[in-house]
Scaffold this active site. Structure first.
Site, PDB file in Angstrom:
ATOM      1  N   CYS A  59       0.830  -1.231  -0.103  1.00  0.00           N
ATOM      2  CA  CYS A  59      -0.054   0.080   0.042  1.00  0.00           C
ATOM      3  C   CYS A  59       0.829   1.190   0.000  1.00  0.00           C
ATOM      4  O   CYS A  59       0.475   2.399  -0.631  1.00  0.00           O
ATOM      5  CB  CYS A  59      -0.942  -0.022   1.285  1.00  0.00           C
ATOM      6  N   ARG A  84       6.706 -11.334   5.248  1.00  0.00           N
ATOM      7  CA  ARG A  84       6.004 -11.167   6.675  1.00  0.00           C
ATOM      8  C   ARG A  84       6.947 -12.475   7.386  1.00  0.00           C
ATOM      9  O   ARG A  84       6.726 -13.312   7.016  1.00  0.00           O
ATOM     10  CB  ARG A  84       4.739 -11.276   6.456  1.00  0.00           C
ATOM     11  N   GLN A 104       0.957 -11.164  -3.400  1.00  0.00           N
ATOM     12  CA  GLN A 104      -0.574 -10.538  -2.985  1.00  0.00           C
ATOM     13  C   GLN A 104      -1.028 -10.136  -4.407  1.00  0.00           C
ATOM     14  O   GLN A 104      -0.485  -9.140  -5.004  1.00  0.00           O
ATOM     15  CB  GLN A 104      -0.430  -9.722  -1.904  1.00  0.00           C
ATOM     16  N   ASP A 116      -3.003  -7.453  -4.836  1.00  0.00           N
ATOM     17  CA  ASP A 116      -3.100  -6.162  -4.380  1.00  0.00           C
ATOM     18  C   ASP A 116      -3.733  -5.212  -5.212  1.00  0.00           C
ATOM     19  O   ASP A 116      -3.391  -5.194  -6.332  1.00  0.00           O
ATOM     20  CB  ASP A 116      -1.964  -5.774  -3.802  1.00  0.00           C
ATOM     21  N   HIS A 151      -5.184  -0.969  -4.918  1.00  0.00           N
ATOM     22  CA  HIS A 151      -5.558   0.019  -4.071  1.00  0.00           C
ATOM     23  C   HIS A 151      -6.491   1.138  -4.822  1.00  0.00           C
ATOM     24  O   HIS A 151      -6.012   1.563  -5.906  1.00  0.00           O
ATOM     25  CB  HIS A 151      -4.401   0.786  -3.351  1.00  0.00           C
ATOM     26  N   LYS A 162     -13.077  -4.008   7.628  1.00  0.00           N
ATOM     27  CA  LYS A 162     -13.051  -4.766   6.399  1.00  0.00           C
ATOM     28  C   LYS A 162     -14.185  -5.880   5.963  1.00  0.00           C
ATOM     29  O   LYS A 162     -14.965  -6.214   7.157  1.00  0.00           O
ATOM     30  CB  LYS A 162     -11.708  -5.637   6.091  1.00  0.00           C
ATOM     31  N   HIS A 220      -8.332  -0.912   0.397  1.00  0.00           N
ATOM     32  CA  HIS A 220      -7.185  -1.967   0.165  1.00  0.00           C
ATOM     33  C   HIS A 220      -8.092  -3.081  -0.376  1.00  0.00           C
ATOM     34  O   HIS A 220      -9.280  -3.546   0.065  1.00  0.00           O
ATOM     35  CB  HIS A 220      -6.497  -2.268   1.372  1.00  0.00           C
TER      36      HIS A 220
END
Length: 616
Positions: free
Chosen positions: A313, A342, A360, A362, A364, A444, A490
């Site tokens: 992000c 991670r 990921q 991902d 945004h 979320k 996100h």
């Protein structure tokens, strides 16, 4: 009158194992309060199942103390599908020990010892547990001066209850395995031996669960990954870091191509970002305050601290901020297949499902407040479309709200939670509220897909974030010429590609549908005389855009077909003398179904239809 006497009076004594008195689940041996509302708890009820399993844990502990008197007892709760009990023993139990323990448990059940609830002061209770240091510690942690205990035969345990009336009411059970477990989950404490068991109200339910467990073993993605040569993890590279082999990489490429194509159609801009950044970036985003335990240690580069990225992000925010944005530009949707890192403790790593480095899917989205509701609604449609494309038709949806530790203001959280709730209600999707399970920067929607065995997997998420646009001062110029703060969403559809791929492997047991299969068709000549024609067929299939291989070995036809089935290739195209003369192939599905002979061109069209429609 006791609750058990009332149950006998109402003809429920043989079916009820507890009662719900004014909403509180209670032993049947307890007195019936005047004017109380009583509901009977059956073994099939959620509360009843938990009571059965907890009572079975006591039966197991009693059996262990009889067979191994030196064992120190700790705690034994009910868990999903069963129970466990932790013991402090000199030598961990062997599989043979578990058989003995289970046999003794059955004897205790047959004896039908009553579960008797007793109350005592903490001082009295300490006397009742001589030489049991773990019970001493538990007693010390209880704030009340009076505690409850349950006696069953010669076994006594510190427990809140409730329990079944007697051991004869315990259902079907089976001891599964042992594992090491630190006392109270703290690695600084002693390692105990945990015995896991499963328990159900009936033998039929137990047998069905054991069948599912065997099916889970058969579908284990780690096992199938080795058999089909899809991926590996090696100590030389490090735990939790995945090596994608050629065939696994094919499936991943197909997944990524589909993802990119559909995002382009949906109005997303695809971006790329580096794998590391200055640690200051994560200080601004709040990750160092709220997410530090999941981040790797910083890297020193020329006296500056850099960080392996745990999220994408902040990079997308920097792209957004690279130029002035007008209200007319919004919404802006950035998407990236970004690899993140991670920290996960080594004991929690599990094949592809729990790793340290993963990609990921991902995205945004930056938008105005008036666009929030519609954008979330559209996102829900897009998410469910992608999940269905991969064969996931069943799912549970959760709305996760503000956690105890959060960034931003309560007013912002209320606005974001309201937007998510309205989108779900407008879409007509059933959902549960998961209190306090939002991420630190916003609420979320989590979508947990269900596989062929009904297991739930967390993959998709939609998260509203007012916090990061404020931290990074991500703004746009409004229609009145003033700067306004953008709202950020996100969003991940598959979540981690590694995890999603692992779930796919287990969902299909490695037998991927045609569009995903690493090899879509094997061409199998009967003898070496047909090898040249078989090679032509492979060439035509590949020219048509399909993944095909030929088995030109001098082996028997049955052996080559079985090899193709073991590799879970959707089709084996048999080419014999007759097929070569007629310029045809004889397709055979991996399940054994034989299709009529057809020209290779006709088979290619059939295959194309299955691939386009994403069917078997």
């Amino acid at each position: 009158m006791t609750l058990l006497e009332l149950a006998r009076k109402e003809g429920k004594a043989k079916v009820a194992i507890a009662a719900r008195v004014d909403g509180v689940v209670t032993d049947l041996a307890r007195p019936l309060p005047d004017g109380a509302k009583v509901e009977w708890v059956l073994p099939s009820d959620p509360d009843g199942v938990e009571i059965l399993r907890h009572s079975t844990a006591h039966v197991m502990a009693a059996a262990v103390k009889e067979l191994f008197p030196e064992a120190l007892i700790t705690i034994g709760p009910a868990i999903e599908n069963g129970f466990y009990y932790d013991f402090d023993v000199e030598t961990p139990f062997t599989p043979e020990d578990l058989v003995r323990i289970e046999e003794r448990m059955r004897e205790i059940v047959k004896a039908d010892h009553p579960f008797v609830r007793e109350e005592a002061t903490k001082e009295q209770a300490r006397i009742l547990f001589p030489g049991e240091p773990y019970k001493e510690e538990l007693l010390a942690a209880i704030p009340d001066e009076t505690v409850s205990l349950y006696r069953m035969g010669n076994f006594l345990d510190l427990c809140r209850g409730p329990h079944v009336p007697g051991t004869g009411r315990v259902g079907a059970f089976h001891l599964m395995n042992t594992a090491g477990a630190y006392w109270r989950g703290d690695s600084r404490n002693k390692m105990l031996t945990r015995v896991y068991g499963i328990a159900f109200a009936s033998k039929k339910e137990l047998d069905e669960h054991l069948r599912i467990l065997e099916e889970i073993k058969r579908r284990d993605h780690r096992k199938i990954g080795r058999e089909l040569d899809l991926f590996s993890v090696t100590d030389d590279i490090g735990p939790g870091l995945i090596l994608w082999h050629p065939k696994g990489s094919v499936v991943r490429r197909v997944m990524e191509d589909f993802w990119r194509d559909e995002h382009a159609k949906a109005g997303y801009d695809l971006v790329f970002s580096p794998h590391i950044a200055r640690l200051d970036l994560w200080r601004i985003s709040g990750h160092t305050d709220f997410y530090r335990q999941a981040m790797f240690s910083p890297i020193d580069i020329e006296g500056q601290e850099y960080q392996l990225k745990p999220m994408n992000c902040p990079f997308h925010i920097q792209i957004y901020k690279s130029r002035m944005r007008s209200y007319r530009d919004l919404p802006i949707r950035y998407a990236e297949l970004g690899t993140v890192y991670r920290y996960e403790p080594s004991g929690t790593l599990h094949g592809l499902l729990r790793v340290r480095g993963f990609t990921q899917d991902d995205a945004h989205l930056f938008l105005r407040p008036d666009q929030l509701d519609e954008e979330i609604f559209t996102l829900l449609d897009f998410t469910l479309f992608v999940l269905r494309a991969f064969g996931f038709e069943r799912y549970d949806i959760y709305l996760s709200t503000r956690p105890e530790k959060y960034a931003g203001s309560p007013e912002q959280w209320d606005q974001a939670e309201s937007a998510l709730r309205k989108a779900l209600e407008r879409k007509g999707l059933p959902f549960e509220v998961d209190p306090g399970e939002g991420v630190f920067y916003g609420p979320k929607i989590d979508i947990k897909i269900k596989d062929m065995l009904g297991r739930s997997w967390q993959c998709s998420t939609i998260q509203v974030d007012f916090n990061n646009p404020e931290r990074f001062n991500a703004t746009y110029v409004a229609d009145d010429g003033t700067p306004r703060r953008a709202i950020m969403i996100h969003r991940a559809l598959m979540g981690s590609l590694e995890r999603f791929f692992g779930v796919l492997v287990e969902h299909y047991a490695g037998a991927f549908p045609v569009w995903l299969a690493p090899v879509q068709a094997d061409v199998v000549p009967v003898t070496e005389k047909q090898n040249a024609f078989a090679r032509e067929a492979v060439t035509k299939l590949r020219a048509g855009g399909f993944r095909a291989e030929g088995d030109y070995r001098n082996e028997k036809l049955g052996y080559k077909i079985r090899e193709s089935q073991v590799k879970k290739v959707p089709y084996a195209l048999v080419v014999g003398e007759r097929e070569m003369e007629a310029q045809m192939v004889s397709p055979r599905r991996r399940g054994g179904e034989q299709l009529p002979p057809m020209p290779i061109e006709a088979f290619i069209e059939r295959l194309r239809g299955e691939a386009v429609n994403r069917t078997e």
